[in-house]
Design an enzyme around this catalytic site. Structure first.
Site, PDB file in Angstrom:
ATOM      1  N   GLU A  33      -4.977   1.874   2.727  1.00 50.76           N
ATOM      2  CA  GLU A  33      -4.989   0.674   3.582  1.00 50.76           C
ATOM      3  C   GLU A  33      -5.112   1.063   5.050  1.00 50.76           C
ATOM      4  OE1 GLU A  33      -3.398  -2.650   6.057  1.00 50.76           O
ATOM      5  OE2 GLU A  33      -2.697  -0.590   5.943  1.00 50.76           O
ATOM      6  N   GLU A  34      -4.431   2.143   5.424  1.00 49.94           N
ATOM      7  CA  GLU A  34      -4.370   2.519   6.845  1.00 49.94           C
ATOM      8  C   GLU A  34      -5.722   2.997   7.380  1.00 49.94           C
ATOM      9  OE1 GLU A  34      -1.986   1.809   8.652  1.00 49.94           O
ATOM     10  OE2 GLU A  34      -0.151   1.770   7.462  1.00 49.94           O
ATOM     11  N   HIS A  48       0.819  -1.223   0.000  1.00 47.80           N
ATOM     12  CA  HIS A  48       0.000   0.000   0.000  1.00 47.80           C
ATOM     13  C   HIS A  48       0.849   1.268   0.000  1.00 47.80           C
ATOM     14  CE1 HIS A  48       0.217   0.934   4.405  1.00 47.80           C
ATOM     15  NE2 HIS A  48       0.272  -0.362   4.559  1.00 47.80           N
ATOM     16  N   ASP A  87       6.188   1.389   6.369  1.00 47.36           N
ATOM     17  CA  ASP A  87       4.834   0.841   6.272  1.00 47.36           C
ATOM     18  C   ASP A  87       4.042   1.741   5.329  1.00 47.36           C
ATOM     19  OD1 ASP A  87       2.347  -0.208   6.638  1.00 47.36           O
ATOM     20  OD2 ASP A  87       2.126   0.453   8.709  1.00 47.36           O
ATOM     21  N   ASP A 130      -0.290   4.448   0.995  1.00 48.22           N
ATOM     22  CA  ASP A 130      -0.563   5.480   2.004  1.00 48.22           C
ATOM     23  C   ASP A 130       0.208   5.201   3.287  1.00 48.22           C
ATOM     24  OD1 ASP A 130      -2.247   3.166   2.443  1.00 48.22           O
ATOM     25  OD2 ASP A 130      -3.359   4.349   3.907  1.00 48.22           O
ATOM     26  N   ASP A 168       3.658  -6.358   3.782  1.00 42.65           N
ATOM     27  CA  ASP A 168       3.194  -5.267   4.635  1.00 42.65           C
ATOM     28  C   ASP A 168       3.335  -5.625   6.109  1.00 42.65           C
ATOM     29  OD1 ASP A 168       1.990  -2.893   5.381  1.00 42.65           O
ATOM     30  OD2 ASP A 168      -0.056  -3.627   5.106  1.00 42.65           O
TER      31      ASP A 168
HETATM   32 ZN    ZN Z   1       0.841  -1.334   6.357  1.00 44.31          ZN
END
Ligand code: ZN
Length: 405
Positions: free
Chosen positions: A172-173, A78, A139, A80, A195
């Protein structure tokens, strides 16, 4: 391209997602990294690349000659970063030949071995931190860097492979990474999200998750004349919270222990609102927790009158293990590849969800691999160049493995 240089290119983009936004992606800044990745995939020779209307970047690489019958393998990361900390003007600090001791960040904060004992194990590596004012964005930009570098290597070295599908998702977050993901278009038989934590981590389990929205309707009268009439909504909220097991909260649970988490509470005499999240790895215990919540509400309604308390329960996602268990090779192959790299695979239950938990139930079985990163969502986030290189090797190893069958 050097994996750290590539990672550095990505963390320069601010891509913080926003829970309160109704736009897709939730923040316009994510488009910039999406366009950058679209161009980069084309530049490294991915034959088919698409940036769709929802800000998802897809890439497809057809099988090499003779490997057309192999199952199509996907990798997802991801774009974001978490809204929990600023992701603007990230300044990477690179410490070569790290000594395994406390690190004073440029902003004055200390990344300490006391808080993060694993730092000792990173001695001798090239450590990458922030300056202490933002998160790093490992992340999950490390996941993107590892996938892109792996694909670049596959193409440059003409490594035989089956059909490959890659995707980079926004949001995703804030739990929306899978909302617009087109599993059919993606075309993979199964995929891995990249991830997770350390490069030897592997996860096939997430929580089962539900939200519980509670509204309490009180009866407000003059406190002096309130006997047997007043229903103080604020106090009913306190009573409800006290009826749930006090030790089953995030503060007191870890590993496979589930919880009820009071996320927000507000109110006065006449009305109150509570918002809980319910989590458990076990489906059975998860269902039991939802029943407990219903029973608590029913008891309060019995006591104060029907309609005093209303409950809206909504399932958010389920433990992907139920799906991934049916495809044993996903975990077996990942464990084998990690072991072949000289690492000890560590299978951990994720105490949260991943894009993979939603995608698994959308028909794309999707365990999660580590990126090599630590201390996500805050200014102490860090990663090593060697960890990233190993995570990239895991991706390449899996591509080789699925081409061998
Ligand atoms: Zn993540």
């Amino acid at each position: 391209m050097d994996i750290l240089e590539r990672f550095g290119n990505y963390v320069r983009f601010e891509t913080t997602s926003d829970e309160d936004s109704t736009a897709t992606p939730s923040t316009a800044c994510q488009w910039e990294l999406a366009r950058f990745l679209e161009a980069e995939l084309k530049r490294i020779g991915v034959p088919r690349v698409e940036l769709d209307d929802y800000g998802i970047v897809y890439g497809w690489i057809p099988a090499t000659a003779g490997k057309e019958q192999c199952r199509a393998l996907g990798f997802i990361a991801h774009m974001d970063t978490s809204p929990a900390a600023s992701g603007k003007d990230v300044k990477m600090q690179i410490i070569e030949n790290y000594d395994g001791k406390d690190v004073r960040l440029a902003g004055g904060e200390v990344l300490s071995v006391r808080s993060f004992p694993h730092l000792k194990t990173l001695a001798g590596r090239t450590l990458v931190t922030t300056d202490g004012t933002t998160l790093l964005g490992a992340d999950d930009k490390a996941g993107i860097a590892e996938i892109v570098t792996a694909i670049e290597r596959i193409l440059e070295e003409n490594i035989p492979h089956g059909p490959l599908c890659i995707a980079f998702t926004p949001d995703e977050e804030v739990g929306r990474g899978a909302d617009h993901f087109n599993v059919d278009k993606f075309g993979a038989d199964f995929a891995y999200t990249v991830d997770g934590g350390p490069e030897y981590d592997l996860a096939c389990e997430t929580f089962n998750a539900a939200s519980a929205k509670i509204k309490i309707h009180g009866v407000s009268v003059h406190p002096g004349d309130a006997k047997d009439i007043m229903i103080n909504a604020g106090l009913v909220a306190c009573e409800l919270s006290a009826m749930l097991p006090p030790s089953e909260t995030p503060r007191y649970t870890d590993g496979y222990e589930g919880f009820y988490h009071l996320d927000s509470i507000s109110g006065d005499v006449s009305s109150a609102a509570m918002s809980y999240i319910i989590r458990d790895h076990s489906r059975e215990k998860f269902e039991a927790r939802k029943e407990t919540m219903k029973n608590v509400v029913a008891k309060l309604n019995q006591k104060y009158g029907e309609g005093t308390v209303t409950l809206e329960l909504c399932d958010s996602y389920y433990n992907m293990r139920e799906i991934i268990e049916k495809h044993e090779h996903l975990m077996d192959n990942a464990k084998a590849v990690i072991t072949e790299l000289g690492l000890t695979p560590q299978v951990i239950p994720v105490r949260g969800g991943t894009d993979g938990s939603r995608l698994s139930y959308m028909g794309l079985p999707c365990p999660n691999l580590g990126t090599g990163g630590y201390a996500y969502h805050g200014p102490f986030e860090h990663i090593t160049k060697e960890g990233m290189a190993l995570a990239c090797d895991v991706v390449v190893g899996l591509i080789r493995k699925y081409a061998a069958v």
